[in-house]
Design an enzyme around this catalytic site. Structure first.
Site, PDB file in Angstrom:
ATOM      1  N   GLY A  20      86.429 -23.016 159.780  1.00 56.20           N
ATOM      2  CA  GLY A  20      87.222 -23.431 158.629  1.00 56.20           C
ATOM      3  C   GLY A  20      88.706 -23.222 158.846  1.00 56.20           C
ATOM      4  O   GLY A  20      89.417 -22.794 157.935  1.00 56.20           O
ATOM      5  N   ALA A  21      89.190 -23.564 160.042  1.00 48.42           N
ATOM      6  CA  ALA A  21      90.575 -23.241 160.412  1.00 48.42           C
ATOM      7  C   ALA A  21      91.579 -24.319 160.032  1.00 48.42           C
ATOM      8  O   ALA A  21      92.753 -24.205 160.382  1.00 48.42           O
ATOM      9  CB  ALA A  21      90.650 -22.989 161.916  1.00 48.42           C
ATOM     10  N   ASN A  22      91.157 -25.344 159.313  1.00 54.37           N
ATOM     11  CA  ASN A  22      92.070 -26.442 159.020  1.00 54.37           C
ATOM     12  C   ASN A  22      92.857 -26.252 157.726  1.00 54.37           C
ATOM     13  O   ASN A  22      93.762 -27.026 157.430  1.00 54.37           O
ATOM     14  CB  ASN A  22      91.314 -27.770 158.950  1.00 54.37           C
ATOM     15  CG  ASN A  22      90.275 -27.796 157.857  1.00 54.37           C
ATOM     16  OD1 ASN A  22      89.193 -27.248 158.040  1.00 54.37           O
ATOM     17  ND2 ASN A  22      90.578 -28.401 156.720  1.00 54.37           N
ATOM     18  N   THR A  23      92.529 -25.212 156.965  1.00 52.87           N
ATOM     19  CA  THR A  23      93.230 -25.021 155.698  1.00 52.87           C
ATOM     20  C   THR A  23      93.163 -23.565 155.272  1.00 52.87           C
ATOM     21  O   THR A  23      92.364 -22.785 155.795  1.00 52.87           O
ATOM     22  CB  THR A  23      92.609 -25.913 154.586  1.00 52.87           C
ATOM     23  OG1 THR A  23      93.420 -25.855 153.407  1.00 52.87           O
ATOM     24  CG2 THR A  23      91.202 -25.462 154.246  1.00 52.87           C
ATOM     25  N   GLY A  24      94.021 -23.186 154.318  1.00 55.36           N
ATOM     26  CA  GLY A  24      93.936 -21.879 153.678  1.00 55.36           C
ATOM     27  C   GLY A  24      94.004 -20.698 154.622  1.00 55.36           C
ATOM     28  O   GLY A  24      94.825 -20.634 155.534  1.00 55.36           O
ATOM     29  N   SER A 144      84.305 -10.944 150.214  1.00 55.74           N
ATOM     30  CA  SER A 144      85.109 -11.182 149.024  1.00 55.74           C
ATOM     31  C   SER A 144      84.962 -10.021 148.050  1.00 55.74           C
ATOM     32  O   SER A 144      83.943  -9.311 148.055  1.00 55.74           O
ATOM     33  CB  SER A 144      84.650 -12.475 148.332  1.00 55.74           C
ATOM     34  OG  SER A 144      85.191 -12.603 147.037  1.00 55.74           O
ATOM     35  N   TYR A 171      77.572 -17.266 144.463  1.00 56.36           N
ATOM     36  CA  TYR A 171      78.708 -16.915 145.326  1.00 56.36           C
ATOM     37  C   TYR A 171      78.740 -15.416 145.582  1.00 56.36           C
ATOM     38  O   TYR A 171      78.906 -14.976 146.728  1.00 56.36           O
ATOM     39  CB  TYR A 171      80.022 -17.369 144.684  1.00 56.36           C
ATOM     40  CG  TYR A 171      81.241 -17.056 145.536  1.00 56.36           C
ATOM     41  CD1 TYR A 171      81.466 -17.743 146.723  1.00 56.36           C
ATOM     42  CD2 TYR A 171      82.153 -16.075 145.154  1.00 56.36           C
ATOM     43  CE1 TYR A 171      82.569 -17.462 147.514  1.00 56.36           C
ATOM     44  CE2 TYR A 171      83.255 -15.783 145.930  1.00 56.36           C
ATOM     45  CZ  TYR A 171      83.461 -16.481 147.109  1.00 56.36           C
ATOM     46  OH  TYR A 171      84.560 -16.188 147.894  1.00 56.36           O
TER      47      TYR A 171
END
Length: 303
Positions: A20-24, A144, A171
């Site tokens: 998930g390295a494309n954002t945030g 989280s 979640y």
């Protein structure tokens, strides 16, 4: 003294895979590591966004197609990683989904449990040989604050939310599963005579990212755009992950989070997870369930 991105040691010669390295948070984490000299593998579901992220990051970046909601994609990504790399120094299990409408992965798992936990469980197991033979290698699992809301522990009778679905509840469970997985993995690594890897975890506090796109409409703009009094920037939110990944003093099973009020913001320090995360019986039950559902087994004797 506050630990910041300036404290990240030189990463020259290291190969890092960030999901998930494309954002945030993933984008921020990958950017810092690349600028410290690492070769960063951007493991992402969307190739267009991944290419744009690589341009933004600069440095030495490579792309790897990965959809954590598909075990076939996870296996294909792991096979390609073995073809392209002879070792991994860091695996950062960052990607995730938060409070979406009730959906299932292509394999039939509840989306949050399937993506946040099972996808990363399978990926880590399939890449473990590239990590375990590398001195100083680490697996970092992103959890989280929400795991604290699952004080009753995992609902093993309804892990896939087949009886009832709560966006927030599912979640919370997935983030508790992330921590339980980390502790169980570290126990196995520590007991191995050959593995040179440690497992750690981190949480970003309350950080403004695209992860909040499924939140209720009144809250969504606040989460997406950020508010200095409530949410911190991705640059700050990524610091616990970066510390877990690179601090020379970090040890296996360490868990980092912000030092500010209620752990919502601030600079990374060691934090404690809830008692339910430390139940070895529950960890082992989750491990067995995860192996059964993914078909991925961990055999450190063969490393």
């Amino acid at each position: 003294m506050a630990w910041t991105a300036a404290d990240v040691p030189d990463q020259t010669g290291r190969t890092v895979l960030v999901t998930g390295a494309n954002t945030g948070l993933g984008l921020e984490t990958a950017t810092v590591l690349a600028r410290r000299g690492a070769t960063v593998v951007l493991a992402c579901r969307n190739p267009v966004k991944a290419k744009a992220a690589a341009v933004r990051i600069g440095g030495s970046t490579e792309l790897l197609a990965l959809d954590l909601a598909s075990l076939a994609s996870v296996r294909e990504a792991a096979a390609e990683a073995h073809e392209r790399f002879d070792h991994l120094d860091l695996l950062i299990n960052n990607a995730g989904v938060m409070v979406p409408p009730h959906r299932r992965t292509v394999d039939g798992f509840e989306l949050q449990f399937g993506t946040n936990h099972l996808g990363h469980f399978a990926l880590t197991g399939l890449l473990l040989d590239l990590l375990a033979g590398t001195e100083g290698s680490r697996v970092v699992v992103l959890s989280s604050l929400a795991h604290k809301l699952a004080r009753g522990g995992l609902d093993f009778d309804d892990l896939q939310s087949e009886r009832r679905y709560s966006r927030v509840g599912a979640y919370n469970q997935s983030k508790l599963a992330n921590l339980m997985f980390m502790y169980a993995l570290q126990r196995r690594l520590a007991a191995s005579d050959t593995a040179r890897t440690i497992a750690l975890a981190a949480h970003p506090g309350l950080t403004s990212t695209e992860l909040g796109r499924h939140l209720p409409a009144p809250v969504r703009p606040l989460y997406a755009l950020g508010a200095d009094s409530v949410l911190q920037s991705p640059a700050l939110g990524a610091l616990p992950t970066l510390r877990a990944a690179t601090d020379p003093r970090a040890m296996g099973a360490h868990y980092y989070g912000p030092d500010g009020p209620f752990e919502t913001r601030g600079f990374p320090v060691l934090k404690a997870s809830i008692a339910a995360a430390h139940s070895q019986a529950a960890q082992e039950r989750l491990w067995a369930v995860s192996e059964g559902l993914t078909g991925v087994t961990y055999d450190l004797r063969s490393v």
